[in-house]
Design a protein around this motif. Structure first.
Motif, short mmCIF file in Angstrom:
data_model
loop_
_atom_site.label_atom_id
_atom_site.label_comp_id
_atom_site.label_asym_id
_atom_site.label_seq_id
_atom_site.Cartn_x
_atom_site.Cartn_y
_atom_site.Cartn_z
N VAL A 61 0.67 -1.26 -0.05
CA VAL A 61 0.07 -0.29 -0.30
C VAL A 61 0.69 1.04 0.21
O VAL A 61 0.01 2.24 -0.19
CB VAL A 61 -1.27 0.32 1.41
CG1 VAL A 61 -1.91 -0.94 1.17
CG2 VAL A 61 -0.02 -0.37 2.61
N GLY A 62 2.20 0.83 0.03
CA GLY A 62 2.71 2.47 0.20
C GLY A 62 4.32 2.28 0.31
O GLY A 62 4.25 1.00 0.47
N ARG A 94 -2.24 2.31 -6.42
CA ARG A 94 -3.34 1.05 -6.50
C ARG A 94 -2.25 0.41 -5.80
O ARG A 94 -1.83 -0.28 -5.90
CB ARG A 94 -2.85 0.89 -8.21
CG ARG A 94 -3.81 -0.35 -8.48
CD ARG A 94 -3.57 -0.99 -9.37
NE ARG A 94 -4.28 -2.54 -10.14
CZ ARG A 94 -3.78 -3.14 -9.51
NH1 ARG A 94 -2.25 -3.45 -8.86
NH2 ARG A 94 -4.15 -4.57 -9.36
N PRO A 95 -2.72 -0.47 -4.88
CA PRO A 95 -2.77 -1.71 -3.98
C PRO A 95 -2.12 -2.17 -5.41
O PRO A 95 -2.99 -3.26 -5.86
CB PRO A 95 -3.37 -2.08 -2.95
CG PRO A 95 -4.06 -0.41 -2.78
CD PRO A 95 -4.48 0.29 -3.99
N VAL A 96 -1.45 -3.27 -4.79
CA VAL A 96 -0.08 -4.58 -5.06
C VAL A 96 -0.70 -5.37 -4.28
O VAL A 96 -0.30 -6.05 -3.16
CB VAL A 96 0.92 -4.50 -6.05
CG1 VAL A 96 1.00 -5.27 -6.95
CG2 VAL A 96 1.04 -2.49 -6.80
N ILE A 131 6.98 -3.94 -9.28
CA ILE A 131 5.76 -4.05 -8.44
C ILE A 131 5.39 -2.31 -8.11
O ILE A 131 3.46 -1.72 -8.27
CB ILE A 131 5.56 -4.26 -7.23
CG1 ILE A 131 5.97 -5.58 -7.16
CG2 ILE A 131 4.98 -3.92 -5.71
CD1 ILE A 131 6.41 -6.55 -5.80
N CYS A 132 6.39 -1.39 -8.57
CA CYS A 132 5.88 0.40 -8.50
C CYS A 132 4.73 0.19 -9.86
O CYS A 132 3.88 1.29 -9.50
CB CYS A 132 7.14 0.75 -8.42
SG CYS A 132 8.09 1.09 -6.16
N GLU A 133 5.77 0.28 -10.89
CA GLU A 133 4.44 -0.22 -12.46
C GLU A 133 3.27 -0.69 -11.96
O GLU A 133 2.25 0.04 -12.29
CB GLU A 133 5.18 -0.95 -13.46
CG GLU A 133 4.94 -0.63 -14.49
CD GLU A 133 5.70 -1.55 -15.70
OE1 GLU A 133 4.77 -1.96 -15.91
OE2 GLU A 133 7.18 -1.37 -15.99
N MET A 134 2.87 -2.00 -11.57
CA MET A 134 1.68 -2.56 -10.89
C MET A 134 0.61 -1.23 -9.89
O MET A 134 0.17 -1.79 -10.06
CB MET A 134 1.88 -3.84 -10.50
CG MET A 134 2.31 -4.68 -11.36
SD MET A 134 3.19 -6.20 -11.38
CE MET A 134 1.25 -7.08 -9.89
N GLY A 135 1.50 -0.51 -9.10
CA GLY A 135 1.01 -0.57 -8.33
C GLY A 135 0.44 1.02 -8.90
O GLY A 135 0.53 3.01 -8.46
N GLN A 136 1.35 1.73 -10.26
CA GLN A 136 0.66 3.53 -10.53
C GLN A 136 2.14 4.22 -9.80
O GLN A 136 0.99 5.11 -9.36
CB GLN A 136 -0.69 3.74 -10.92
CG GLN A 136 -0.96 2.15 -11.64
CD GLN A 136 -3.00 2.67 -12.20
OE1 GLN A 136 -3.35 3.76 -11.04
NE2 GLN A 136 -3.40 2.12 -12.51
N THR A 137 2.34 3.97 -8.97
CA THR A 137 3.43 4.53 -8.39
C THR A 137 5.72 4.68 -8.88
O THR A 137 5.39 3.65 -9.48
CB THR A 137 3.48 3.46 -7.08
OG1 THR A 137 2.27 3.66 -6.12
CG2 THR A 137 4.47 4.81 -5.87
N GLU A 138 5.62 5.37 -8.48
CA GLU A 138 6.89 5.68 -8.91
C GLU A 138 8.19 5.26 -8.26
O GLU A 138 7.67 5.06 -6.65
CB GLU A 138 7.38 7.96 -8.73
CG GLU A 138 8.97 7.86 -8.91
CD GLU A 138 9.29 9.47 -8.66
OE1 GLU A 138 10.36 10.18 -8.33
OE2 GLU A 138 8.16 10.21 -8.12
N ALA A 139 8.94 4.70 -8.97
CA ALA A 139 9.87 3.88 -8.14
C ALA A 139 10.65 5.14 -7.36
O ALA A 139 11.89 4.68 -6.58
CB ALA A 139 10.28 2.75 -8.82
#
Length: 139
Positions: A61-62, A94-96, A131-139
Motif C-alpha cells: 500500500v505504500g 493502486r494497492p498491489v 511492483i511500483c509499475e503495477m501500483g502506478q507509483t513512482e519507483a
C-alpha cells in the motif's frame, strides 16, 4: 541502495499510522524472527521498502524509507531483538495485492510469493520496479 518489504497487520499498525509519524518515523518493533531481524541488520539509511498490509487486505500500500539503522527494540526487554526505524514516503496509487504478485510470472521467485509468513523480506531491484509499475507509483 537496497529494497525491502515490511509486513504489518493493519489492525495493529496501518499505513495511516505510519504516515501519522511523519519524518520522525517509527521503530519497526515486535519482530521476533531471527531471519527477519538479521535482514534489518543489513539495512542502511535511505534504503526503501514496501509497506504491506497483511491479514485480509494482503497488499502493498505504500513506500517507506529506513530513517534509523539497527538498534535495540525498545519494547523487547531482550538484547537479542533489534529493529530499524522507518518513515512513510508515499502511498501506492493502486494497492498491489498478493494475488497480483502471484499472477505475475516475473515475480515467481519473489520472497513474498514463496514465503508469505516472513515479516521483513528482501526485494530485488527488478521486483521493486515492477511492483511500483503495477501500483502506478513512482519507483
Amino acid at each position: 541502495m537496497r529494497y525491502w518489504l515490511f509486513k504489518s497487520e493493519p489492525s495493529t499498525w496501518s499505513w495511516d499510522d505510519q504516515v501519522a509519524k511523519g519524518d520522525a518515523g517509527e521503530e519497526w518493533d515486535g519482530v521476533r524472527n531471527y531471519q527477519a531481524r538479521n535482514m534489518m541488520r543489513e539495512m542502511k539509511l535511505g534504503d526503501l521498502g514496501f509497506f504491506y498490509h497483511s491479514q485480509s487486505e494482503k497488499a502493498v500500500v505504500g513506500i517507506v524509507e529506513v530513517c534509523a539503522e539497527i538498534h535495540p527494540d525498545s519494547k523487547a526487554g531482550d538484547p537479542r531483538w533489534e529493529c530499524v526505524d522507518i518513515k512513510a514516503v508515499r502511498p501506492f496509487k493502486r494497492p498491489v495485492t498478493l494475488q497480483d504478485c502471484k499472477d505475475e510470472p516475473r515475480l515467481a521467485e519473489m520472497v513474498l510469493v514463496n514465503n508469505t509468513r516472513l515479516s521483513v523480506q528482501p526485494v530485488t531491484e527488478a521486483e521493486w520496479r515492477l511492483i511500483c509499475e503495477m501500483g502506478q507509483t513512482e519507483a
